[in-house]
Design a protein around this motif. Structure first.
Motif, PDB file in Angstrom:
ATOM      1  N   ALA A 229       0.810  -1.227   0.000  1.00  0.00           N
ATOM      2  CA  ALA A 229       0.000   0.000   0.000  1.00  0.00           C
ATOM      3  C   ALA A 229       0.839   1.270   0.000  1.00  0.00           C
ATOM      4  CB  ALA A 229      -0.918  -0.004   1.229  1.00  0.00           C
ATOM      5  N   THR A 230       2.140   1.150   0.200  1.00  0.00           N
ATOM      6  CA  THR A 230       2.979   2.336   0.365  1.00  0.00           C
ATOM      7  C   THR A 230       2.878   3.287  -0.821  1.00  0.00           C
ATOM      8  OG1 THR A 230       4.544   1.226   1.805  1.00  0.00           O
ATOM      9  CG2 THR A 230       5.369   3.107   0.607  1.00  0.00           C
ATOM     10  N   TYR A 231       2.841   2.744  -2.032  1.00  0.00           N
ATOM     11  CA  TYR A 231       2.814   3.618  -3.213  1.00  0.00           C
ATOM     12  C   TYR A 231       1.556   4.477  -3.244  1.00  0.00           C
ATOM     13  CZ  TYR A 231       2.612   5.164  -8.054  1.00  0.00           C
ATOM     14  OH  TYR A 231       2.507   5.927  -9.177  1.00  0.00           O
ATOM     15  N   ALA A 232       0.399   3.855  -2.988  1.00  0.00           N
ATOM     16  CA  ALA A 232      -0.848   4.628  -2.972  1.00  0.00           C
ATOM     17  C   ALA A 232      -0.842   5.654  -1.838  1.00  0.00           C
ATOM     18  CB  ALA A 232      -2.044   3.689  -2.839  1.00  0.00           C
ATOM     19  N   ILE A 233      -0.295   5.276  -0.679  1.00  0.00           N
ATOM     20  CA  ILE A 233      -0.188   6.221   0.442  1.00  0.00           C
ATOM     21  C   ILE A 233       0.688   7.397   0.059  1.00  0.00           C
ATOM     22  CG2 ILE A 233       0.725   6.500   2.783  1.00  0.00           C
ATOM     23  CD1 ILE A 233      -0.095   3.585   3.305  1.00  0.00           C
ATOM     24  N   TYR A 234       1.802   7.088  -0.577  1.00  0.00           N
ATOM     25  CA  TYR A 234       2.736   8.134  -1.011  1.00  0.00           C
ATOM     26  C   TYR A 234       2.064   9.141  -1.948  1.00  0.00           C
ATOM     27  CZ  TYR A 234       5.746   9.692  -4.871  1.00  0.00           C
ATOM     28  OH  TYR A 234       6.318  10.403  -5.889  1.00  0.00           O
ATOM     29  N   LEU A 235       1.271   8.657  -2.901  1.00  0.00           N
ATOM     30  CA  LEU A 235       0.671   9.551  -3.884  1.00  0.00           C
ATOM     31  C   LEU A 235      -0.283  10.563  -3.260  1.00  0.00           C
ATOM     32  CD1 LEU A 235      -0.202   7.322  -6.979  1.00  0.00           C
ATOM     33  CD2 LEU A 235       1.539   9.101  -6.824  1.00  0.00           C
ATOM     34  N   VAL A 236      -1.064  10.157  -2.253  1.00  0.00           N
ATOM     35  CA  VAL A 236      -2.179  10.987  -1.803  1.00  0.00           C
ATOM     36  C   VAL A 236      -1.964  11.647  -0.456  1.00  0.00           C
ATOM     37  CG1 VAL A 236      -3.763   9.495  -3.087  1.00  0.00           C
ATOM     38  CG2 VAL A 236      -3.437   9.099  -0.643  1.00  0.00           C
ATOM     39  N   HIS A 237      -0.965  11.203   0.318  1.00  0.00           N
ATOM     40  CA  HIS A 237      -0.922  11.616   1.725  1.00  0.00           C
ATOM     41  C   HIS A 237      -0.759  13.121   1.890  1.00  0.00           C
ATOM     42  CE1 HIS A 237       3.465  11.722   1.093  1.00  0.00           C
ATOM     43  NE2 HIS A 237       3.521  12.462   2.182  1.00  0.00           N
ATOM     44  N   LEU A 238       0.052  13.758   1.036  1.00  0.00           N
ATOM     45  CA  LEU A 238       0.298  15.192   1.209  1.00  0.00           C
ATOM     46  C   LEU A 238      -0.954  16.002   0.908  1.00  0.00           C
ATOM     47  CD1 LEU A 238       2.231  17.461   1.870  1.00  0.00           C
ATOM     48  CD2 LEU A 238       2.957  17.473  -0.528  1.00  0.00           C
ATOM     49  N   ASN A 239      -1.698  15.628  -0.128  1.00  0.00           N
ATOM     50  CA  ASN A 239      -2.931  16.357  -0.442  1.00  0.00           C
ATOM     51  C   ASN A 239      -3.964  16.230   0.665  1.00  0.00           C
ATOM     52  OD1 ASN A 239      -2.034  15.484  -3.592  1.00  0.00           O
ATOM     53  ND2 ASN A 239      -2.766  17.574  -3.297  1.00  0.00           N
ATOM     54  N   PHE A 240      -4.142  15.016   1.194  1.00  0.00           N
ATOM     55  CA  PHE A 240      -5.094  14.846   2.293  1.00  0.00           C
ATOM     56  C   PHE A 240      -4.642  15.622   3.530  1.00  0.00           C
ATOM     57  CE2 PHE A 240      -6.544  10.682   0.274  1.00  0.00           C
ATOM     58  CZ  PHE A 240      -7.759  11.218  -0.136  1.00  0.00           C
ATOM     59  N   LEU A 241      -3.349  15.656   3.774  1.00  0.00           N
ATOM     60  CA  LEU A 241      -2.835  16.408   4.914  1.00  0.00           C
ATOM     61  C   LEU A 241      -3.097  17.906   4.739  1.00  0.00           C
ATOM     62  CD1 LEU A 241      -1.182  16.535   7.543  1.00  0.00           C
ATOM     63  CD2 LEU A 241       0.874  16.658   6.134  1.00  0.00           C
ATOM     64  N   LEU A 242      -2.828  18.432   3.557  1.00  0.00           N
ATOM     65  CA  LEU A 242      -3.044  19.861   3.314  1.00  0.00           C
ATOM     66  C   LEU A 242      -4.520  20.213   3.393  1.00  0.00           C
ATOM     67  CD1 LEU A 242      -0.519  20.436   0.373  1.00  0.00           C
ATOM     68  CD2 LEU A 242      -0.263  21.105   2.769  1.00  0.00           C
ATOM     69  N   TRP A 243      -5.379  19.349   2.857  1.00  0.00           N
ATOM     70  CA  TRP A 243      -6.814  19.608   2.955  1.00  0.00           C
ATOM     71  C   TRP A 243      -7.278  19.585   4.408  1.00  0.00           C
ATOM     72  CZ3 TRP A 243      -7.980  15.671  -1.515  1.00  0.00           C
ATOM     73  CH2 TRP A 243      -7.653  16.269  -2.734  1.00  0.00           C
ATOM     74  N   ALA A 244      -6.742  18.652   5.190  1.00  0.00           N
ATOM     75  CA  ALA A 244      -7.106  18.599   6.605  1.00  0.00           C
ATOM     76  C   ALA A 244      -6.658  19.866   7.329  1.00  0.00           C
ATOM     77  CB  ALA A 244      -6.489  17.353   7.260  1.00  0.00           C
ATOM     78  N   LEU A 245      -5.484  20.373   6.996  1.00  0.00           N
ATOM     79  CA  LEU A 245      -4.994  21.600   7.626  1.00  0.00           C
ATOM     80  C   LEU A 245      -5.860  22.801   7.276  1.00  0.00           C
ATOM     81  CD1 LEU A 245      -1.134  21.167   7.223  1.00  0.00           C
ATOM     82  CD2 LEU A 245      -2.463  21.082   9.348  1.00  0.00           C
ATOM     83  N   ILE A 246      -6.396  22.812   6.062  1.00  0.00           N
ATOM     84  CA  ILE A 246      -7.317  23.889   5.679  1.00  0.00           C
ATOM     85  C   ILE A 246      -8.563  23.858   6.568  1.00  0.00           C
ATOM     86  CG2 ILE A 246      -8.863  24.690   3.851  1.00  0.00           C
ATOM     87  CD1 ILE A 246      -6.721  23.830   1.831  1.00  0.00           C
ATOM     88  N   LEU A 247      -9.103  22.650   6.785  1.00  0.00           N
ATOM     89  CA  LEU A 247     -10.287  22.516   7.649  1.00  0.00           C
ATOM     90  C   LEU A 247      -9.963  22.912   9.086  1.00  0.00           C
ATOM     91  CD1 LEU A 247     -11.747  19.128   6.312  1.00  0.00           C
ATOM     92  CD2 LEU A 247     -12.414  21.462   5.676  1.00  0.00           C
ATOM     93  N   VAL A 248      -8.752  22.570   9.539  1.00  0.00           N
ATOM     94  CA  VAL A 248      -8.334  22.969  10.890  1.00  0.00           C
ATOM     95  C   VAL A 248      -8.233  24.480  10.986  1.00  0.00           C
ATOM     96  CG1 VAL A 248      -6.431  22.883  12.545  1.00  0.00           C
ATOM     97  CG2 VAL A 248      -7.173  20.783  11.394  1.00  0.00           C
TER      98      VAL A 248
ATOM     99  N   TRP B 217      -8.094   5.161   1.229  1.00  0.00           N
ATOM    100  CA  TRP B 217      -7.800   5.312  -0.191  1.00  0.00           C
ATOM    101  C   TRP B 217      -6.801   4.243  -0.644  1.00  0.00           C
ATOM    102  CZ3 TRP B 217      -9.027   7.788  -4.656  1.00  0.00           C
ATOM    103  CH2 TRP B 217      -8.083   7.726  -5.684  1.00  0.00           C
ATOM    104  N   ALA B 218      -5.748   4.038   0.151  1.00  0.00           N
ATOM    105  CA  ALA B 218      -4.729   3.060  -0.217  1.00  0.00           C
ATOM    106  C   ALA B 218      -5.318   1.650  -0.307  1.00  0.00           C
ATOM    107  CB  ALA B 218      -3.583   3.096   0.790  1.00  0.00           C
ATOM    108  N   ALA B 219      -6.194   1.304   0.628  1.00  0.00           N
ATOM    109  CA  ALA B 219      -6.808  -0.031   0.614  1.00  0.00           C
ATOM    110  C   ALA B 219      -7.672  -0.211  -0.628  1.00  0.00           C
ATOM    111  CB  ALA B 219      -7.638  -0.224   1.881  1.00  0.00           C
TER     112      ALA B 219
END
Length: 301
Positions: A242-261, A282-284
């Motif tokens: 799952a690492t590859y899928a995690i790698y692709l999306v993790h930064l975008n989800f993190l940035l979106w979460a920070l916007i909501l915060v 998403w990775a699963a």
């Protein structure tokens, strides 16, 4: 480094069998099928969510062809910020795979080593020629043609381990040296440099080589690691998939979460937990519906 080690062993196996156009085509097709379908899916989804200011047709084409940072800096808005490292990997597959196998087929194994030496030295020389006034992070760290030696170093380890049996016998000494090397770089960076942006030409040029050497020295010991727990092995195997899928999306989800915060919709801890949970989900899904079906197909090539 680790990608280079794995890819290097694949290419060396091809050379031992006898390089041919068919072998190169299978190697390249399998590599592209491993990385591109999930990448393109996420690129399309990001494009659908992007504003007109964020995305133009030419920019989309750059990302689609992984030329967003080929010999020039990445866009500064962090729209698909992690993709620079995937660009390095894919272009290495294409360039080194083709050149090394052609060289080995025409001139033999030593010609492959000459191509490998070029991939190790030319990015180093190019980094040394970059003006110090340019930002290191944007103009050196993320540009494809300046970082191909990172993966080439992994290939060099694969070559060395096949030709030098003592590396396996002395894996603990090598690992200790690797840890010392990596710790030395971290201590130097924290105590002497004190900032992320490197200023001196020597540091901007050679920092990657020091890090690559440290990781390279760890590889023989890492290959000998074993775990008796079936549960841990199962979790580790899933994470490896799952690492590859995690790698692709993790930064975008993190940035979106920070916007909501920042908008006060969630506390920081809740926002980070949400980003982590969505990334794993998403990775699963990606692993089950995209990557594993494609893997079964590409293994049949």
């Amino acid at each position: 480094m680790l990608s280079g080690f794995l890819i290097g062993n694949m290419l060396l196996n091809i050379v031992e069998r006898g390089p041919s156009f068919r072998e190169w085509k299978i190697f390249t097709t399998r590599r592209l099928l491993r990385v591109m379908p999930t990448y393109i899916l996420w690129l399309v989804l990001l494009s659908m969510l992007a504003s007109t200011q964020q995305l133009s047709l030419s920019r989309f084409v750059h990302y689609l062809t992984l030329t967003q940072s080929f010999a020039w800096p990445m866009p500064s808005d962090n729209w698909f910020g992690v993709s620079w490292s995937l660009a390095i990997e894919v272009w290495f597959y294409l360039l080194f795979g083709a050149l090394s196998l052609v060289a080995a087929a025409v001139w033999g194994y030593r010609a492959l080593l000459a191509v490998l030496a070029a991939f190790l030295l030319l990015p180093l020389i190019a980094r040394a020629c970059m003006p110090v006034a340019l930002p290191w992070d944007a103009w050196v760290r993320k540009i494809t043609v300046l970082r191909l030696d990172a993966i080439a170093t992994g290939v060099a380890v694969a070559v060395a381990m096949r030709r030098a049996e003592w590396m396996d016998r002395h894996h603990l000494k090598l690992a200790f040296s690797g840890v010392v090397c990596l710790l030395g770089i971290v201590v130097w960076w924290v105590l002497d440099v004190g900032r992320f942006e490197l200023q001196t030409r020597a540091a901007r040029t050679l920092i990657f080589n020091g890090l690559q050497l440290g990781v390279a020295l760890l590889i023989p010991a890492l290959l000998r690691l074993q775990c008796e727990s079936s549960f841990v092995r199962h979790i580790w195997a899933w994470l490896s998939d799952a690492t590859y899928a995690i790698y692709l999306v993790h930064l975008n989800f993190l940035l979106w979460a920070l916007i909501l915060v920042d908008r006060g919709m969630f506390p920081f801890a809740v926002g980070m937990t949400l980003a982590f949970a969505v990334t794993i989900i998403w990775a699963a899904l990606s692993l089950h519906f995209i990557e594993r079906p494609i893997r079964r197909y590409r293994l049949g090539l």
